[in-house]
Scaffold this motif. Sequence first.
Motif, PDB file in Angstrom:
ATOM      1  N   GLU A 229      51.174  59.368  25.084  1.00 42.57           N
ATOM      2  CA  GLU A 229      49.774  59.999  25.907  1.00 42.57           C
ATOM      3  C   GLU A 229      49.423  59.053  26.880  1.00 42.57           C
ATOM      4  O   GLU A 229      48.969  59.337  27.910  1.00 42.57           O
ATOM      5  N   ASP A 230      49.133  57.828  26.559  1.00 44.54           N
ATOM      6  CA  ASP A 230      48.323  56.890  27.206  1.00 44.54           C
ATOM      7  C   ASP A 230      49.148  55.728  27.319  1.00 44.54           C
ATOM      8  O   ASP A 230      48.877  54.788  26.357  1.00 44.54           O
ATOM      9  N   PRO A 231      49.762  55.244  28.351  1.00 47.39           N
ATOM     10  CA  PRO A 231      50.015  56.274  29.396  1.00 47.39           C
ATOM     11  C   PRO A 231      51.305  56.951  29.257  1.00 47.39           C
ATOM     12  O   PRO A 231      51.975  56.886  27.972  1.00 47.39           O
ATOM     13  N   GLN A 232      51.550  58.094  29.909  1.00 43.16           N
ATOM     14  CA  GLN A 232      52.343  59.082  29.283  1.00 43.16           C
ATOM     15  C   GLN A 232      53.840  58.427  29.694  1.00 43.16           C
ATOM     16  O   GLN A 232      54.216  57.998  30.907  1.00 43.16           O
TER      17      GLN A 232
END
Length: 170
Positions: free
Chosen positions: A145-148
């Motif tokens: 998700e972070d970063p995708q």
Amino acid sequence: SWTSTIAFDGTINGLLGLHVHPVGGDDRSLHVSLVEASSQTWVCLLLQANRSKAETIERTSLPAQVMAACSSPDDEVAVVALANGSVRFLGLADGKVVGKGLKLTPAPAGAVVALARLKPKRVALIRDAPGSTEPAEFFIVALEEDPQRAQLHVSGSLNLPGLSLRGPLL
């Protein structure tokens, strides 16, 4: 009520399946994604019960041919494995690439590739070259998700004594 046929201006690579995603709580509309016959374009369509023609939401060009695709109606994304070794996640509601893809080494010439959903945003990729003495390879890939971005979690060979994985999917 749904019509028995809905028109689409394009040709479909039926071997890579149709990937369905509901539109909210509306049982009269569906997003359907597919790979066009060129095997290098992902298309997201909107199908509506009262319309006889599909609405194209997005056409996404990919850098290489799609070898395998998988999804679940419960997920927000589908996953494709490309001939150049890339693994990409694509939105089932908008047809756009989600995050940064993962670049694996390209599969050997003639290799067969299969994808299987393990859980939301996580897949197993298996590739094998029929007739080769090399064992089949597996890769567990997830969308972080972070970063995708697509992330390789584990990989290896399926080289177990007495295990033969030859067949229509491998």
